[in-house]
Write an enzyme that holds these catalytic residues in place. Sequence first.
Site: not given
Ligand code: MRU
Length: 345
Positions: A50, A197, A238
């Site tokens: 995240g 996730q 992100d």
């Molecule tokens: O690969 P991840 O689990 O780190 O991806 C996370 C996401 O895409 C979330 O939607 C994003 O980081 C926003 S978290 C508040």
Amino acid sequence: MGDERARPIEWLGDHVRLLDQTRLPGEEVYLELDSYQGLAEAIRELRIRGAPAIGVAAAYGMALAALKIEAGSRDDFLTRLRRASRALAATRPTAVNLRWAIERMKKVAAAGRDIGRIKQALVEEAVRIHREQFEADRRLSQLGAGLIKDGSVILTHCNTGALATTGCGTALGVIGAAAEGGKAVKVLATETRPLLQGARLTCWELQRAGIPATLITDSMAGYFMSRGGVDCVIVGADRIAANGDTANKIGTYTLAVLARENGIPFYVAAPTSTIDPTLAAGDDIPIEQRRPEEVTHIRGVPIAPEGCQAANPAFDITPHKYITAIITERGIIREPFGEGIRRIL
Ligand code: MRU
């Protein structure tokens, strides 16, 4: 979200306690890490993930690196700290929060005079970044809750709760604030292939918060949207480019196009630390390509024939034209996004 908020990372004076998210929801396993290498591994392997959470983790990684360095001079200390910062920055390329936090830590180090004071200042800065994230989440969640109508069914993607931010969440924070404010909300949570996730983490967090949620596979989103079963979509981010184009978990772009086709508002909730004003548009955002095994296998079990080729881009770009509003702790931005982003930054 309430008292049941997950604590993905905690600073314990000279090390961190980290909830290993790869083991959820089956097991709640905490890791005690006292080196930046351990934190870098945890970020790379998504034990903490995240965008905002990996920013906080990287800040603690810098603090841990600093505490361990035994250098004869300030210059030597800073050189070795830079080495640690490069290793942490190389773990994941898309979420800008990681680099943002590392840059903040580097500035603090550069401003210090003696090594002892720099070490202390770095620990304090990491704790501050963590605390600020909590505040940013709280504020953006309250602001975003104003957009949610009583009785809404909200579709969300990936995981954007406390686990993903270390605070109270972004998109899930908005949903939690709406529920706490007395609105009856229901969530449709996409499972979020390949690493699930949504199924593993979002459903776990929503269950703990007592918010009704229904798990769907990613490919069911169009079915529910086209039948009037979704009132709005809220996702996290992100990295947000200067024009509002947004990188988020793979599949977000598909959801945004579907939302537009079906006349459903599509909201992005993110702290301002996720905005990268140095990139003009989404095409400039680097997209992390992960191991094909994450697609050909589910938790180590093969689901495709041996030798099968698989692609695994971890994120996609949603052009700003599909976004109804971007919810930040400093305000809600709408078209023209470029102007709104410049104003709040
Ligand atoms: O690969 P991840 O689990 O780190 O991806 C996370 C996401 O895409 C979330 O939607 C994003 O980081 C926003 S978290 C508040």
